[in-house]
Design a protein around this motif. Sequence first.
Motif, PDB file in Angstrom:
ATOM      1  N   LEU A  42     -12.498 -27.030  58.946  1.00 17.49           N
ATOM      2  CA  LEU A  42     -12.939 -27.619  57.687  1.00 17.49           C
ATOM      3  C   LEU A  42     -14.434 -27.429  57.476  1.00 17.49           C
ATOM      4  O   LEU A  42     -14.908 -27.294  56.347  1.00 17.49           O
ATOM      5  N   GLN A  43     -15.203 -27.426  58.567  1.00 15.57           N
ATOM      6  CA  GLN A  43     -16.654 -27.274  58.466  1.00 15.57           C
ATOM      7  C   GLN A  43     -17.033 -25.856  58.049  1.00 15.57           C
ATOM      8  O   GLN A  43     -17.851 -25.650  57.152  1.00 15.57           O
ATOM      9  N   SER A  44     -16.459 -24.857  58.691  1.00 17.56           N
ATOM     10  CA  SER A  44     -16.693 -23.463  58.321  1.00 17.56           C
ATOM     11  C   SER A  44     -15.614 -22.602  58.958  1.00 17.56           C
ATOM     12  O   SER A  44     -15.013 -22.988  59.962  1.00 17.56           O
ATOM     13  N   THR A  45     -15.385 -21.454  58.356  1.00 18.34           N
ATOM     14  CA  THR A  45     -14.296 -20.586  58.801  1.00 18.34           C
ATOM     15  C   THR A  45     -14.803 -19.508  59.741  1.00 18.34           C
ATOM     16  O   THR A  45     -15.685 -18.729  59.376  1.00 18.34           O
ATOM     17  N   PRO A  46     -14.249 -19.432  60.950  1.00 15.80           N
ATOM     18  CA  PRO A  46     -14.645 -18.362  61.881  1.00 15.80           C
ATOM     19  C   PRO A  46     -13.994 -17.044  61.495  1.00 15.80           C
ATOM     20  O   PRO A  46     -13.125 -17.000  60.622  1.00 15.80           O
ATOM     21  N   ASP A  47     -14.411 -15.984  62.165  1.00 12.94           N
ATOM     22  CA  ASP A  47     -13.777 -14.686  61.936  1.00 12.94           C
ATOM     23  C   ASP A  47     -12.480 -14.557  62.731  1.00 12.94           C
ATOM     24  O   ASP A  47     -11.510 -13.972  62.256  1.00 12.94           O
ATOM     25  N   VAL A  48     -12.489 -15.100  63.957  1.00 18.40           N
ATOM     26  CA  VAL A  48     -11.314 -15.016  64.824  1.00 18.40           C
ATOM     27  C   VAL A  48     -11.109 -16.355  65.523  1.00 18.40           C
ATOM     28  O   VAL A  48     -12.083 -17.000  65.933  1.00 18.40           O
ATOM     29  N   VAL A  49      -9.850 -16.769  65.662  1.00 25.41           N
ATOM     30  CA  VAL A  49      -9.495 -17.958  66.438  1.00 25.41           C
ATOM     31  C   VAL A  49      -8.700 -17.523  67.659  1.00 25.41           C
ATOM     32  O   VAL A  49      -7.683 -16.829  67.522  1.00 25.41           O
ATOM     33  N   ILE A  50      -9.198 -17.889  68.848  1.00 19.79           N
ATOM     34  CA  ILE A  50      -8.431 -17.678  70.084  1.00 19.79           C
ATOM     35  C   ILE A  50      -7.676 -18.982  70.324  1.00 19.79           C
ATOM     36  O   ILE A  50      -8.279 -20.023  70.591  1.00 19.79           O
ATOM     37  N   LEU A  51      -6.366 -18.945  70.216  1.00 18.55           N
ATOM     38  CA  LEU A  51      -5.561 -20.165  70.077  1.00 18.55           C
ATOM     39  C   LEU A  51      -4.530 -20.320  71.187  1.00 18.55           C
ATOM     40  O   LEU A  51      -3.619 -19.501  71.320  1.00 18.55           O
ATOM     41  N   HIS A  56     -16.547 -18.044  49.791  1.00 20.92           N
ATOM     42  CA  HIS A  56     -16.431 -19.495  49.875  1.00 20.92           C
ATOM     43  C   HIS A  56     -15.495 -19.896  50.998  1.00 20.92           C
ATOM     44  O   HIS A  56     -14.647 -19.112  51.437  1.00 20.92           O
ATOM     45  N   GLU A  57     -15.668 -21.114  51.451  1.00 18.47           N
ATOM     46  CA  GLU A  57     -14.788 -21.682  52.460  1.00 18.47           C
ATOM     47  C   GLU A  57     -13.611 -22.360  51.772  1.00 18.47           C
ATOM     48  O   GLU A  57     -13.699 -22.771  50.611  1.00 18.47           O
ATOM     49  N   LYS A  58     -12.526 -22.482  52.481  1.00 21.21           N
ATOM     50  CA  LYS A  58     -11.358 -23.171  51.958  1.00 21.21           C
ATOM     51  C   LYS A  58     -11.733 -24.605  51.586  1.00 21.21           C
ATOM     52  O   LYS A  58     -12.380 -25.309  52.354  1.00 21.21           O
ATOM     53  N   GLY A  59     -11.361 -25.016  50.371  1.00 23.29           N
ATOM     54  CA  GLY A  59     -11.638 -26.376  49.936  1.00 23.29           C
ATOM     55  C   GLY A  59     -13.031 -26.576  49.359  1.00 23.29           C
ATOM     56  O   GLY A  59     -13.396 -27.698  49.007  1.00 23.29           O
ATOM     57  N   ALA A  60     -13.813 -25.499  49.222  1.00 26.51           N
ATOM     58  CA  ALA A  60     -15.180 -25.641  48.707  1.00 26.51           C
ATOM     59  C   ALA A  60     -15.178 -26.133  47.260  1.00 26.51           C
ATOM     60  O   ALA A  60     -16.096 -26.823  46.829  1.00 26.51           O
ATOM     61  N   PHE A  61     -14.131 -25.783  46.496  1.00 29.36           N
ATOM     62  CA  PHE A  61     -13.963 -26.286  45.131  1.00 29.36           C
ATOM     63  C   PHE A  61     -12.475 -26.307  44.832  1.00 29.36           C
ATOM     64  O   PHE A  61     -11.651 -25.930  45.674  1.00 29.36           O
ATOM     65  N   THR A  62     -12.100 -26.742  43.646  1.00 29.77           N
ATOM     66  CA  THR A  62     -10.699 -27.040  43.328  1.00 29.77           C
ATOM     67  C   THR A  62      -9.749 -25.889  43.614  1.00 29.77           C
ATOM     68  O   THR A  62      -8.686 -26.068  44.209  1.00 29.77           O
ATOM     69  N   ASP A  63     -10.120 -24.669  43.199  1.00 35.04           N
ATOM     70  CA  ASP A  63      -9.214 -23.523  43.355  1.00 35.04           C
ATOM     71  C   ASP A  63      -9.428 -22.744  44.648  1.00 35.04           C
ATOM     72  O   ASP A  63      -8.834 -21.679  44.822  1.00 35.04           O
ATOM     73  N   ALA A  64     -10.275 -23.242  45.533  1.00 38.59           N
ATOM     74  CA  ALA A  64     -10.544 -22.533  46.796  1.00 38.59           C
ATOM     75  C   ALA A  64      -9.470 -22.881  47.808  1.00 38.59           C
ATOM     76  O   ALA A  64      -9.668 -23.680  48.725  1.00 38.59           O
ATOM     77  N   ARG A  65      -8.297 -22.261  47.637  1.00 43.26           N
ATOM     78  CA  ARG A  65      -7.149 -22.585  48.506  1.00 43.26           C
ATOM     79  C   ARG A  65      -7.223 -21.875  49.854  1.00 43.26           C
ATOM     80  O   ARG A  65      -6.476 -22.192  50.761  1.00 43.26           O
ATOM     81  N   ALA A  66      -8.096 -20.902  49.951  1.00 43.48           N
ATOM     82  CA  ALA A  66      -8.254 -20.172  51.215  1.00 43.48           C
ATOM     83  C   ALA A  66      -9.691 -19.667  51.314  1.00 43.48           C
ATOM     84  O   ALA A  66     -10.388 -19.525  50.305  1.00 43.48           O
ATOM     85  N   THR A  67     -10.120 -19.429  52.538  1.00 44.28           N
ATOM     86  CA  THR A  67     -11.451 -18.855  52.745  1.00 44.28           C
ATOM     87  C   THR A  67     -11.481 -17.435  52.175  1.00 44.28           C
ATOM     88  O   THR A  67     -10.519 -16.683  52.310  1.00 44.28           O
ATOM     89  N   ARG A  68     -12.588 -17.089  51.539  1.00 46.01           N
ATOM     90  CA  ARG A  68     -12.712 -15.760  50.952  1.00 46.01           C
ATOM     91  C   ARG A  68     -14.064 -15.167  51.292  1.00 46.01           C
ATOM     92  O   ARG A  68     -15.092 -15.807  51.109  1.00 46.01           O
ATOM     93  N   ARG A  69     -14.064 -13.955  51.781  1.00 47.65           N
ATOM     94  CA  ARG A  69     -15.312 -13.245  52.054  1.00 47.65           C
ATOM     95  C   ARG A  69     -15.896 -12.733  50.740  1.00 47.65           C
ATOM     96  O   ARG A  69     -15.183 -12.189  49.905  1.00 47.65           O
ATOM     97  N   GLY A  70     -17.196 -12.890  50.574  1.00 45.88           N
ATOM     98  CA  GLY A  70     -17.846 -12.432  49.360  1.00 45.88           C
ATOM     99  C   GLY A  70     -18.183 -10.953  49.408  1.00 45.88           C
ATOM    100  O   GLY A  70     -18.059 -10.286  50.445  1.00 45.88           O
ATOM    101  N   LEU A  71     -18.618 -10.423  48.278  1.00 45.55           N
ATOM    102  CA  LEU A  71     -18.925  -9.002  48.172  1.00 45.55           C
ATOM    103  C   LEU A  71     -20.129  -8.610  49.027  1.00 45.55           C
ATOM    104  O   LEU A  71     -20.189  -7.498  49.547  1.00 45.55           O
TER     105      LEU A  71
END
Length: 460
Positions: free
Chosen positions: A43-52, A217-232
């Motif tokens: 929720l705080q920020s989206t990593p590039d990779v998750v080792i799970l 943007h990160e997921k949840g940053a605003f109403t329509d931000a349903r997923a993390t998105r990398r910018g241009l």
Amino acid sequence: MRATILVVDDERVFRVMSEEALTAKGFEVRTAATLAKARSELLQSTPDVVILDRRLPDGDGLELLSSGAIDPKSGGPLVIVVTAYGDVENAVEALRAGAADYLTKPIQVTDLVVKLDKTLEARGLRDRLQLVRSSAARPPLREGKSAAERGLRESLRHVATSPSTPVLLVGPSGAGKQCAAELLHSMTYADAEEAAFVEVNCAALPADLVESELFGHEKGAFTDARATRRGLVELADGGTLFLDEVTELPERSQAKLLKFLDTMRFRRVGGEREIAVQLRIVAATNKNVAEEVQTGKFREDLFHRVSVFSIQVPPLRDRKEDIPDLALSFANFFSQRVKKRVNGISKAAEELLQRYDYPGNVRELRNIIERAVILTRGTTIDSGDIVLPRAESVAPPAETSFFRVELNADGTPPPADAVEHDYVRRVLNHFGGKRMQAAQSLGMSYPTFLRRLRELGIDQ
């Protein structure tokens, strides 16, 4: 750009070992021992990779994938799942759930680094594929013969040796500023096809979404931000960011862009961590930037930042020697797209194209040739296939070499109708009998021209 890794595992030794080893390799590492902590980190920020790890104190690690907390398909982090040795069934289940890869315990640090490099490379290829789809729809670049074109290329070659220098391209709409930016990109990088070239049409960006499009943007940053998105900006890392019509950016976004240019670091909208990139900024405009600055529409400090090296892109009317080669390049490109064999342009068609002034510049020439490829019935584009939208911009053939009035025997001029009759016949012969082209060259509408032909007795 430093990739961020989130290690989710309840074994403290593994978390500490992974953090130390990956940090030493240049990664930015965060850790979590439970599902709850992992959700908090995501929720705080989206990593590039998750080792799970799958076996966690408060549930199965795959719940992060099934619940949508991690969604790799929508631009979220990629996942490497950790399973027990020999547990093939768990590994297969993880891959079906959306994991990019898996590791089996006990894990060697070297194996972990190899997996991460492979996963990050796959993400880079996926991002580049999205960019290639748009650039593949453009004709290849060709070197022109005109002095203006040679001067432009010399300026580009000069600045290509300094990849960090911002470049401002100034020229009329359709003159080929994007082509110049792509050419600079190819001159700058030894492997230009691997380096990203990202185009941003600043005039087309909605004012309230500019920062999200540029910086992501990160997921949840605003109403329509349903997923993390990398910018241009992030997608252009290691390559070129082309800001077309940069003077159209809103004032707030201009300030954000200036801050980014000063540091080459940014935060995604709603994110907390700073992301550093290395790229070339190429801006372009068809406006008089000095006037835009004077009227307050464009920040003076941003103008100075993007115009460290300014290049004028000349209009097509100033480099008409390039028109035949450009036209042939477009003809080859569009003939392949429409699956039609067109492999040449007649001399008459070339002469007609070179007499036109092209208020729409190279973009207009491209559109004219695309239409001609569709209209032509042969393998060569002829003057009759060329439809010019502004007939008044076509210079008629020079009268001194094309037509001369013969005086009567007594030295008096012939009747006007006789002169017009002879002149119109010569114009028609010049265009191979193509009436529409003759009408356009004379500045007449096609119906008016047909009526005049009948009046002059030329209709037969």
